[in-house]
Design a protein around this motif. Structure first.
Motif, PDB file in Angstrom:
ATOM      1  N   ALA A  81       7.786 -22.043  -3.731  1.00  0.00           N
ATOM      2  CA  ALA A  81       8.961 -21.184  -3.921  1.00  0.00           C
ATOM      3  C   ALA A  81      10.024 -21.914  -4.734  1.00  0.00           C
ATOM      4  N   PRO A  82      10.484 -21.305  -5.823  1.00  0.00           N
ATOM      5  CA  PRO A  82      11.554 -21.921  -6.601  1.00  0.00           C
ATOM      6  C   PRO A  82      12.907 -21.719  -5.910  1.00  0.00           C
ATOM      7  N   ASP A  83      13.897 -22.467  -6.342  1.00  0.00           N
ATOM      8  CA  ASP A  83      15.243 -22.315  -5.784  1.00  0.00           C
ATOM      9  C   ASP A  83      15.787 -20.910  -6.006  1.00  0.00           C
ATOM     10  N   SER A  84      15.290 -20.235  -7.036  1.00  0.00           N
ATOM     11  CA  SER A  84      15.758 -18.891  -7.375  1.00  0.00           C
ATOM     12  C   SER A  84      15.057 -17.784  -6.576  1.00  0.00           C
ATOM     13  N   ALA A  85      14.184 -18.137  -5.638  1.00  0.00           N
ATOM     14  CA  ALA A  85      13.474 -17.120  -4.847  1.00  0.00           C
ATOM     15  C   ALA A  85      14.479 -16.239  -4.111  1.00  0.00           C
ATOM     16  N   ARG A  86      14.179 -14.944  -4.076  1.00  0.00           N
ATOM     17  CA  ARG A  86      15.033 -13.986  -3.373  1.00  0.00           C
ATOM     18  C   ARG A  86      14.536 -13.799  -1.948  1.00  0.00           C
ATOM     19  N   GLN A  87      15.392 -13.268  -1.099  1.00  0.00           N
ATOM     20  CA  GLN A  87      15.025 -12.925   0.276  1.00  0.00           C
ATOM     21  C   GLN A  87      14.906 -11.415   0.377  1.00  0.00           C
ATOM     22  N   LEU A  88      13.736 -10.942   0.804  1.00  0.00           N
ATOM     23  CA  LEU A  88      13.512  -9.521   1.037  1.00  0.00           C
ATOM     24  C   LEU A  88      12.843  -9.338   2.392  1.00  0.00           C
ATOM     25  N   VAL A  89      13.012  -8.173   2.952  1.00  0.00           N
ATOM     26  CA  VAL A  89      12.332  -7.819   4.189  1.00  0.00           C
ATOM     27  C   VAL A  89      11.128  -6.969   3.818  1.00  0.00           C
ATOM     28  N   GLY A  90       9.964  -7.314   4.382  1.00  0.00           N
ATOM     29  CA  GLY A  90       8.735  -6.581   4.112  1.00  0.00           C
ATOM     30  C   GLY A  90       8.285  -5.790   5.317  1.00  0.00           C
ATOM     31  N   GLU A  91       8.000  -4.507   5.098  1.00  0.00           N
ATOM     32  CA  GLU A  91       7.465  -3.623   6.136  1.00  0.00           C
ATOM     33  C   GLU A  91       6.013  -3.324   5.793  1.00  0.00           C
ATOM     34  N   LEU A  92       5.132  -3.431   6.755  1.00  0.00           N
ATOM     35  CA  LEU A  92       3.692  -3.241   6.542  1.00  0.00           C
ATOM     36  C   LEU A  92       3.221  -1.860   6.940  1.00  0.00           C
ATOM     37  N   ARG A  93       2.228  -1.390   6.191  1.00  0.00           N
ATOM     38  CA  ARG A  93       1.415  -0.250   6.599  1.00  0.00           C
ATOM     39  C   ARG A  93      -0.010  -0.558   6.192  1.00  0.00           C
ATOM     40  N   PHE A  94      -0.943  -0.061   6.973  1.00  0.00           N
ATOM     41  CA  PHE A  94      -2.365  -0.344   6.770  1.00  0.00           C
ATOM     42  C   PHE A  94      -3.105   0.865   6.205  1.00  0.00           C
ATOM     43  N   VAL A  95      -4.158   0.580   5.437  1.00  0.00           N
ATOM     44  CA  VAL A  95      -5.082   1.610   4.973  1.00  0.00           C
ATOM     45  C   VAL A  95      -6.419   1.376   5.675  1.00  0.00           C
ATOM     46  N   ALA A  96      -7.217   2.429   5.777  1.00  0.00           N
ATOM     47  CA  ALA A  96      -8.520   2.315   6.425  1.00  0.00           C
ATOM     48  C   ALA A  96      -9.479   1.540   5.534  1.00  0.00           C
ATOM     49  N   GLY A  97     -10.499   0.994   6.147  1.00  0.00           N
ATOM     50  CA  GLY A  97     -11.537   0.306   5.391  1.00  0.00           C
ATOM     51  C   GLY A  97     -11.561  -1.181   5.669  1.00  0.00           C
ATOM     52  N   ALA A  98     -12.307  -1.875   4.844  1.00  0.00           N
ATOM     53  CA  ALA A  98     -12.490  -3.318   5.021  1.00  0.00           C
ATOM     54  C   ALA A  98     -11.157  -4.048   4.913  1.00  0.00           C
ATOM     55  N   ARG A  99     -11.003  -5.065   5.711  1.00  0.00           N
ATOM     56  CA  ARG A  99      -9.770  -5.868   5.706  1.00  0.00           C
ATOM     57  C   ARG A  99      -9.579  -6.577   4.379  1.00  0.00           C
ATOM     58  N   TYR A 100     -10.612  -7.291   3.952  1.00  0.00           N
ATOM     59  CA  TYR A 100     -10.554  -8.059   2.708  1.00  0.00           C
ATOM     60  C   TYR A 100     -11.421  -7.371   1.666  1.00  0.00           C
ATOM     61  N   ARG A 101     -10.831  -7.068   0.525  1.00  0.00           N
ATOM     62  CA  ARG A 101     -11.531  -6.389  -0.567  1.00  0.00           C
ATOM     63  C   ARG A 101     -11.244  -7.154  -1.852  1.00  0.00           C
ATOM     64  N   VAL A 102     -12.132  -7.115  -2.782  1.00  0.00           N
ATOM     65  CA  VAL A 102     -11.905  -7.818  -4.042  1.00  0.00           C
ATOM     66  C   VAL A 102     -10.593  -7.352  -4.682  1.00  0.00           C
ATOM     67  N   GLU A 103     -10.292  -6.063  -4.570  1.00  0.00           N
ATOM     68  CA  GLU A 103      -9.064  -5.541  -5.200  1.00  0.00           C
ATOM     69  C   GLU A 103      -7.800  -5.791  -4.385  1.00  0.00           C
ATOM     70  N   GLY A 104      -7.921  -6.285  -3.171  1.00  0.00           N
ATOM     71  CA  GLY A 104      -6.740  -6.558  -2.356  1.00  0.00           C
ATOM     72  C   GLY A 104      -7.031  -6.428  -0.876  1.00  0.00           C
TER      73      GLY A 104
END
Length: 150
Positions: A116-139
């Protein structure tokens, strides 16, 4: 199990794709995801769950870093598919080093981008899930919606 959403609804609700996960501990801690349509690293090493919101340091990822991250992620995701099919065991995980030469090379090339650079910003992340495999080549099977930190 977490509630799942379809991709169209996630997009409509302002959620964005997660491309890689570099660390998970009781939730995503480090990885690569879109923020305002552009790839960014995210990082959260606060394991104290006193507060419900997950706040992350975020910083832009270069096109070159994104390409390398996605290549390394694909190596992992394909390994994970073989592991889930009981074709290989956990001892063959490419992150152990000495298992996959390209994975090891990518690890070295990516190390400076993951700081992380000194210029990194702080954001809050909210999660939502999609059905299917946990780990996929595309994400991954989860997406983030980002908002400013308080």
């Amino acid at each position: 199990m977490a509630e799942t959403w379809d991709k169209e609804q996630l997009i409509a609700d302002g959620f964005e794709r997660v491309y890689t996960e570099l660390e998970w501990y009781d939730g995503p801690r480090v990885g690569l995801a879109d923020i305002n349509g552009k790839p960014h690293y995210f990082q959260n090493h606060d394991y104290d769950h006193a507060d419900e919101a997950d706040e992350y340091q975020v910083w832009p990822a270069s096109e070159a870093a994104v390409e390398l991250e996605r290549e390394q992620w694909a190596i992992f995701a394909r390994w994970n598919e073989r592991r889930e099919a009981s074709e290989v065991g956990p001892e063959s995980h490419p992150d152990h080093g000495g298992i996959d030469a390209r994975y090891d090379e990518l690890e070295l090339l990516l190390a400076p981008h993951r700081q992380a650079p000194d210029s990194a910003r702080q954001l809050v992340g909210e999660l939502r899930f999609v059905a299917g495999a946990r780990y996929r080549v595309e994400g991954l099977d989860y997406w983030f919606r980002w908002r400013p930190s308080r």
